[in-house]
Design a protein around this motif. Structure first.
Motif, PDB file in Angstrom:
ATOM      1  N   ASP A  78       3.209 -64.951  -8.547  1.00 32.44           N
ATOM      2  CA  ASP A  78       2.312 -63.823  -8.713  1.00 32.44           C
ATOM      3  C   ASP A  78       2.508 -63.154 -10.063  1.00 32.44           C
ATOM      4  N   LEU A  79       1.496 -62.414 -10.474  1.00 30.11           N
ATOM      5  CA  LEU A  79       1.530 -61.641 -11.715  1.00 30.11           C
ATOM      6  C   LEU A  79       1.288 -60.180 -11.381  1.00 30.11           C
ATOM      7  N   TYR A  80       2.152 -59.318 -11.897  1.00 32.93           N
ATOM      8  CA  TYR A  80       2.003 -57.876 -11.730  1.00 32.93           C
ATOM      9  C   TYR A  80       2.083 -57.215 -13.090  1.00 32.93           C
ATOM     10  N   VAL A  81       1.394 -56.102 -13.241  1.00 35.49           N
ATOM     11  CA  VAL A  81       1.582 -55.263 -14.414  1.00 35.49           C
ATOM     12  C   VAL A  81       2.158 -53.937 -13.940  1.00 35.49           C
TER      13      VAL A  81
ATOM     14  N   ALA B  89      -5.278 -60.395  -9.984  1.00 38.26           N
ATOM     15  CA  ALA B  89      -5.938 -61.484  -9.258  1.00 38.26           C
ATOM     16  C   ALA B  89      -5.907 -62.726 -10.133  1.00 38.26           C
ATOM     17  N   VAL B  90      -5.506 -63.847  -9.559  1.00 39.80           N
ATOM     18  CA  VAL B  90      -5.438 -65.125 -10.279  1.00 39.80           C
ATOM     19  C   VAL B  90      -6.294 -66.131  -9.514  1.00 39.80           C
ATOM     20  N   ALA B  91      -7.336 -66.642 -10.163  1.00 35.20           N
ATOM     21  CA  ALA B  91      -8.271 -67.555  -9.501  1.00 35.20           C
ATOM     22  C   ALA B  91      -7.579 -68.836  -9.049  1.00 35.20           C
ATOM     23  N   GLU B  92      -6.777 -69.429  -9.933  1.00 36.96           N
ATOM     24  CA  GLU B  92      -6.080 -70.672  -9.606  1.00 36.96           C
ATOM     25  C   GLU B  92      -4.604 -70.533  -9.971  1.00 36.96           C
TER      26      GLU B  92
ATOM     27  N   LYS C 241      -8.207 -56.375 -13.974  1.00 39.12           N
ATOM     28  CA  LYS C 241      -7.001 -56.624 -13.161  1.00 39.12           C
ATOM     29  C   LYS C 241      -6.934 -58.075 -12.713  1.00 39.12           C
ATOM     30  N   SER C 242      -7.101 -58.972 -13.701  1.00 41.42           N
ATOM     31  CA  SER C 242      -7.104 -60.396 -13.405  1.00 41.42           C
ATOM     32  C   SER C 242      -6.388 -61.170 -14.507  1.00 41.42           C
ATOM     33  N   ALA C 243      -6.085 -62.421 -14.185  1.00 46.60           N
ATOM     34  CA  ALA C 243      -5.450 -63.319 -15.154  1.00 46.60           C
ATOM     35  C   ALA C 243      -5.777 -64.756 -14.780  1.00 46.60           C
ATOM     36  N   ASN C 244      -5.705 -65.627 -15.788  1.00 46.77           N
ATOM     37  CA  ASN C 244      -5.908 -67.058 -15.567  1.00 46.77           C
ATOM     38  C   ASN C 244      -4.829 -67.830 -16.275  1.00 46.77           C
ATOM     39  N   PHE C 245      -4.365 -68.891 -15.640  1.00 46.57           N
ATOM     40  CA  PHE C 245      -3.431 -69.825 -16.241  1.00 46.57           C
ATOM     41  C   PHE C 245      -4.233 -71.001 -16.784  1.00 46.57           C
ATOM     42  N   VAL C 246      -4.009 -71.345 -18.046  1.00 47.96           N
ATOM     43  CA  VAL C 246      -4.698 -72.473 -18.671  1.00 47.96           C
ATOM     44  C   VAL C 246      -3.639 -73.450 -19.145  1.00 47.96           C
ATOM     45  N   LEU C 247      -3.641 -74.671 -18.579  1.00 45.82           N
ATOM     46  CA  LEU C 247      -2.671 -75.692 -18.985  1.00 45.82           C
ATOM     47  C   LEU C 247      -2.921 -76.068 -20.436  1.00 45.82           C
ATOM     48  N   VAL C 248      -1.862 -76.055 -21.237  1.00 46.71           N
ATOM     49  CA  VAL C 248      -1.988 -76.364 -22.670  1.00 46.71           C
ATOM     50  C   VAL C 248      -1.597 -77.812 -22.905  1.00 46.71           C
TER      51      VAL C 248
END
Length: 125
Positions: free
Chosen positions: A55-58, A70-73, A118-125
């Motif tokens: 999870d990600l929190y600020v 909120a993280v979509a994936e 209040k969202s974030a996304n992880f993008v594989l590099v």
């Protein structure tokens, strides 16, 4: 423990920060400064249950509260991951996961954070 502390270099003193809404306690999580008022926390493990988090929190220094992003994936739950800024972008590298086949991760993700939504996304590099 589930506390948060601030070290002041000028006075070489520690002070506990208020947390008006506590999140689940965790060890070996990653914490990075997003701006002068905001910290970002990722993952870790609850050592009592051995549950890994993804999870990600600020945390708002001025308000003393946590907000989950909120993280979509979401990516695989992990501990010991490293988060760093490079070239104005936020990156997460590696970590260790307690899954069916305990493993060390060797992957690199860019984390795109949108504080207003209040969202974030992880993008594989």
């Amino acid at each position: 423990l589930n506390d948060l502390w601030l070290f002041t270099y000028e006075t070489e003193t520690w002070s506990e920060l208020p947390q008006y809404n506590r999140i689940a306690g965790r060890d070996v999580c990653s914490l990075v400064t997003l701006n002068s008022d905001t910290l970002l926390l990722y993952g870790g493990v609850n050592t009592n249950t051995e549950k890994n988090f993804s999870d990600l929190y600020v945390y708002s220094l001025s308000k003393g509260d946590w907000t989950q992003l909120a993280v979509a994936e979401p990516i695989e739950n992990r501990q010991f991951a490293t988060i760093s800024f490079c070239g104005g972008r936020l990156y997460l590298f590696g970590g260790y996961g307690i899954t069916a086949d305990e493993r060390y991760y060797n992957d690199l993700y860019r984390i795109d954070v949108n504080l207003k939504e209040k969202s974030a996304n992880f993008v594989l590099v």
